[in-house]
Design an enzyme around this catalytic site. Structure first.
Site, PDB file in Angstrom:
ATOM      1  N   GLY A 433       2.328  28.895  33.563  1.00 22.94           N
ATOM      2  CA  GLY A 433       3.464  29.670  34.037  1.00 22.94           C
ATOM      3  C   GLY A 433       3.177  30.327  35.374  1.00 22.94           C
ATOM      4  O   GLY A 433       2.383  29.830  36.192  1.00 22.94           O
ATOM      5  N   SER A 434       3.784  31.482  35.603  1.00 26.83           N
ATOM      6  CA  SER A 434       3.754  32.098  36.936  1.00 26.83           C
ATOM      7  C   SER A 434       2.406  32.643  37.365  1.00 26.83           C
ATOM      8  O   SER A 434       2.232  33.011  38.527  1.00 26.83           O
ATOM      9  CB  SER A 434       4.803  33.213  37.003  1.00 26.83           C
ATOM     10  OG  SER A 434       6.099  32.676  36.879  1.00 26.83           O
ATOM     11  N   THR A 435       1.428  32.721  36.438  1.00 25.04           N
ATOM     12  CA  THR A 435       0.085  33.115  36.880  1.00 25.04           C
ATOM     13  C   THR A 435      -0.451  32.123  37.896  1.00 25.04           C
ATOM     14  O   THR A 435      -1.326  32.455  38.701  1.00 25.04           O
ATOM     15  CB  THR A 435      -0.890  33.192  35.692  1.00 25.04           C
ATOM     16  OG1 THR A 435      -0.916  31.929  35.013  1.00 25.04           O
ATOM     17  CG2 THR A 435      -0.478  34.275  34.712  1.00 25.04           C
TER      18      THR A 435
END
Length: 697
Positions: A433-435
Site C-alpha cells: 500500500g501507500s508505505t
C-alpha cells in the site's frame, strides 16, 4: 508449519545390517585376493577348505553384514552345544546393534599357531570398529578346531570383546546433553532449560469414581478422557505407578490447585525446555521436536539419535547447528550384578552452544500486546546497525504447548482457527500500500523523473491517463488543494500523484531501482524470509499496473523486514542496511545495498516524510511523540476482486523511523490484515507509536 506426526517419539531404527560397510568384497569363485602386508589372504574356491586366517576374515565380514545366523554356522560342534542358534543370534545382535557397531576391521598379528598336530589353530588379530560412543580397538585371539577336515570356531563371548565372559553383559549408557539457550540482547532467556510441572496419575488412588475423576482431569488439562485412558492402559502401568499425563507451566497455579483436589493426582517438578515469552515470541523462537526417521537418515553421522530433538521453526531451526546438544555415550562390560568390569568406549556429552540474538524482550512483548487482537505483524530494527529488535506475528502460538504435549483437541483448535495462529506473517510478503510511496518518491527524485517542487496540477479525486483505461480510475481520498507537489502528495498520501509519477518514471527505470533494492533476490537474513517481488513474471504488464505500482498496489509484494531495510536508506545517505538477528558486542552495521539513491535524494525524501508526522494534517500525525522526531508513512492496501468490489479487505500499514542521533535509533513497521471497520491505517499507526514510545522511554 508444525508437523503433528512429530509429536511422538520415533521407534527404534530397523536393523542396519544391510547398510553396513563390508570389509571383504564379494569374490568370484576361484579368485585369490592378496591383501597388503600383515593382512589376511582371502581364498574362495570350489571344494577348497579355508585356512584359519581366512575363516577369521569371513567371520568378521559377516559381523559387518549383520548375518548372525551364518556366523553361527561357522562354530564348532562343542560351541553349539554351549549356546543355541537363537541365543547366539540374540546375543551378537543385541551387542553389535546396540552399540551401533560398524566398519569392523581385523588385522592379523603374527603367524597362525598350530597345536595338537594342526587339530587346533590360533589366530591373533587386532580389531577396530566404530560405535555410537567412540572407536573401539583391542587385540584378541581366536581358537579354531578341526572337525571333518575343516576348521571351526571355538566360540565364547570373549570373541566379541576379550573381557566379555558369557555371564557378563555389554551396557550402553547415555548421558543426556543440554541444548544451548537462546538469549535476548540483554541476556534474558528466550528459550532454554527451565522447570515445569509434570502432572501424573496414580491409578490405584483414583477412588471409586474413577471415570468422573478422569473426566475432571481431562477438562482441566484440555484433553479428552480417551487421551488419559490410553495412557493408563499402557502395559507397564500398575496400581501404584506414576503415569505422566501432561506437563504444564509453573505459572498455571490455578490449574494445579484444581488438579490437586482430584484423587489420584500427583504433580512433580521436571526439567524441560521452556519459552518464557510464550506466544509473544512463538513464531520468532520456534520450537523443538523429536527427530523423525527421515531426520536421522538425512543427518546421519552428525550426533543425532532416536532420543534427540531438533529445531523445527524460527530461531531453533535457524541456529540448530549451534544449539544442538550431542548426548554422551558409555559402553561398558558389566558383571551379572551390574558392576562395571571394563569401559570399552566413552564419548562425553557435548552441551549445545548458547546463541545471543538482537531481540529486545520488552519491545517484543510490547509489540505483541499491541497487535495480539488482530491477524497481523510488527517488526522493529535499529536502522544504523541492522539489529532486529522485535519480530511479531499475530495471533501467535505458544511454543511451550509443543514441548509439554499438545492434545489432538488443541491441535485441531489451532488448525481450525480462522485467524491462522500457525501462520508466520513476518516471514512472508504483503501488498505494501501507500508505505511504498516513499520508495517511489526516492526512485522518481533520484532518476530525475520527479521534480519535488513542481506542481503536477490538480485533477480531482478520480483520474485515469486516458480513455484507453476504460472504466478503470485511480482514486484518492483527500482534496488538499491546488498545490500538487511531492511533499503534499506524501503528507496527504495522494494515490493519483504517485500513479502519475510512476508512469513518468517508466517500467525500465523502476525495475532497475527495484533490482538495486533487492527485489527478486534472497534477503540476507539469518531466519530466511520470502523475497519481495514486483510481479510474478519479472514484467510490469500494463500501464495500469505500472500506475498502481507507484502507490504500492499492482502486483507488489513486500516482506516487512525488507521494508525496514528499504527505509534505512533515508537515514544512511542512500544506503540500505542489512538486517541481522545475531548479536554482536560492538555492531557496526553492514551495508546490504550501497548507493541505492544519492545522499541528496535520501535527505530530501526524508524531510518530506517527517512532515507526514509533524504536519497536523498528515496521515501519520497520530504517531507524533513529543521530543522525538521521526519520519513515517501510512498505508492502506486494498485487496479486492475488482475496482467495484465492496467486500474486499483493507490491509493497514504504518512505518516510522527516528531521524536524529537518538540513543536508541529504531525503524518500526506494523501491518494488520483488515482495518476496514477499524479506522483504516490510523488503527495501525497508533499501535506502532506505542511500541516506539515504550522503547524510547
Amino acid at each position: 508449519m508444525a508437523d503433528r506426526k512429530a509429536y511422538q517419539r520415533n521407534r527404534r531404527r530397523k536393523k542396519r545390517g544391510n547398510q553396513r560397510k563390508w570389509i571383504v568384497p564379494v569374490s568370484i569363485a576361484a579368485v585369490i585376493v592378496i591383501a597388503g602386508a600383515g593382512c589376511f589372504a582371502v581364498w574362495k574356491g570350489f571344494g577348497v577348505k579355508a585356512a584359519p586366517e581366512e575363516i577369521v576374515q569371513d567371520y568378521f565380514s559377516l559381523v559387518n553384514e549383520g548375518k548372525y545366523e551364518e556366523m553361527y554356522g561357522m562354530l564348532s560342534d562343542k560351541s553349539k552345544e554351549k549356546i543355541s542358534k537363537k541365543d547366539f543370534v540374540t546375543r551378537n545382535e543385541n551387542i553389535y546393534e546396540g552399540i551401533d557397531a560398524s566398519d569392523v576391521k581385523v588385522k592379523q598379528k603374527g603367524e597362525t599357531e598350530y597345536k595338537d598336530g594342526r587339530k587346533e589353530a590360533y589366530v591373533s588379530y587386532s580389531t577396530n570398529m566404530n560405535t555410537s560412543a567412540d572407536e573401539i580397538s583391542f587385540e584378541n585371539k581366536m581358537k579354531l578346531v578341526k572337525e571333518e577336515k575343516a576348521y571351526r570356531i571355538d566360540w565364547d563371548s570373549t570373541l566379541i570383546f576379550p573381557a566379555l565372559k558369557d555371564e557378563y553383559k555389554v551396557q550402553i549408557s547415555t548421558q543426556p546433553a543440554v541444548r544451548g539457550s537462546i538469549l535476548d540482547r540483554n541476556g534474558g532467556l528466550l528459550a532454554g532449560q527451565g522447570t515445569v510441572s509434570e502432572v501424573g496419575i496414580v491409578p490405584g488412588k483414583l477412588g471409586d469414581k474413577k471415570e468422573e475423576a478422569i473426566q475432571k482431569i481431562a477438562d482441566n488439562l484440555g484433553m479428552t478422557a480417551d487421551d488419559i485412558d490410553q495412557k493408563l492402559s499402557a502395559s507397564y502401568v500398575k496400581e501404584d505407578s506414576f503415569v505422566p499425563v501432561k506437563e504444564i507451566s509453573k505459572d498455571q497455579k490455578e490449574v494445579e490447585e484444581k488438579l490437586l483436589k482430584i484423587p489420584g493426582i500427583m504433580i512433580n517438578d521436571k526439567e524441560e525446555r521452556v519459552y518464557p515469552l510464550g506466544a509473544a515470541a512463538g513464531h520468532l523462537t520456534g520450537y523443538v521436536q523429536a527427530v523423525t526417521a527421515e531426520d536421522l537418515e538425512k543427518l546421519k553421522g552428525k550426533g543425532y539419535n532416536e532420543n534427540s530433538v531438533i529445531g523445527k521453526a524460527g530461531l531453533e531451526r535457524a541456529f540448530e547447528e549451534e544449539l544442538k546438544a550431542v548426548d554422551g555415550h558409555s559402553i561398558d562390560i558389566v558383571d551379572a550384578d551390574g558392576v562395571k568390569i571394563e569401559n570399552l568406549a566413552l564419548k562425553p556429552a557435548e552441551k549445545g552452544k548458547d546463541v545471543k540474538v538482537t531481540i529486545d524482550s520488552l519491545m517484543q512483548q510490547k509489540a505483541y500486546e499491541q497487535f495480539a487482537s488482530d491477524p497481523g505483524t510488527a517488526a522493529a530494527m535499529n536502522p544504523k546497525t541492522g539489529e532486529v529488535l522485535a519480530l511479531v506475528s499475530t495471533p501467535g502460538y505458544d511454543p511451550n504447548e509443543f514441548i509439554m504435549g499438545m492434545s489432538d483437541k488443541r491441535w485441531k483448535e489451532l488448525n481450525d482457527d480462522k485467524n491462522k495462529p500457525l501462520t508466520n506473517r513476518w516471514y512472508t510478503t504483503w501488498v505494501p500500500g501507500s508505505t511504498f510511496k516513499a520508495v517511489t518518491a526516492a526512485i522518481g527524485v533520484d532518476s530525475g523523473k520527479i521534480k519535488p517542487d513542481e506542481n503536477m496540477g490538480y485533477v480531482g479525486l478520480k483520474w485515469q491517463k486516458d480513455a484507453s483505461w476504460g472504466d478503470y480510475f485511480v482514486t484518492t481520498l483527500t482534496d488538499y488543494g491546488q498545490e500538487v507537489n511531492l511533499e503534499n502528495a506524501l503528507v496527504y498520501s495522494d494515490n493519483i500523484y504517485f500513479a502519475r509519477a510512476s508512469l513518468a518514471i517508466g517500467e525500465d527505470i523502476e525495475k532497475e531501482y527495484f533490482k538495486k533494492m533487492g527485489f527478486d533476490e534472497e534477503i540476507p537474513f539469518e531466519l530466511g524470509i520470502v523475497s519481495s517481488t514486483y510481479d510474478d513474471d519479472d514484467k510490469i504488464d500494463s500501464e495500469i499496473q505500472l500506475a498502481d505500482t507507484g502507490y504500492g498496489q499492482g502486483q507488489l509484494l513486500v516482506n516487512p523486514i525488507h521494508m525496514l531495510s528499504m527505509y534505512t536508506m533515508f537515514v544512511n545517505a542512500g544506503n540500505m542496511i542489512q538486517p541481522t538477528i545475531l548479536y554482536q558486542d560492538a555492531p557496526q552495521g553492514k551495508i546490504w545495498k550501497e548507493g541505492v539513491v544519492s545522499a541528496e535524494t535520501a535527505e530530501l525524501v526524508k524531510n518530506d516524510l517527517v512532515q507526514v508526522i509533524e504536519n497536523p494534517s498528515g496521515t501519520g500525525a497520530k504517531a507524533k511523540i513529543d521530543g522525538l522526531y521521526m519520519l513515517g508513512k501510512t498505508g492502506t492496501a486494498e485487496i479486492k476482486e475488482s475496482q467495484d468490489d465492496t467486500n474486499g479487505v483493507e490491509r493497514g500499514w504504518f512505518v516510522c523511523e527516528t531521524i536524529e542521533d537518538v540513543e536508541r535509533p529504531v525503524v518500526a513497521a506494523g501491518m494488520v490484515e483488515d482495518v476496514k471497520e477499524k479506522g483504516g491505517s490510523n488503527y495501525v499507526t497508533e499501535k506502532v507509536r506505542e511500541i516506539v514510545a515504550a522503547y524510547e522511554q
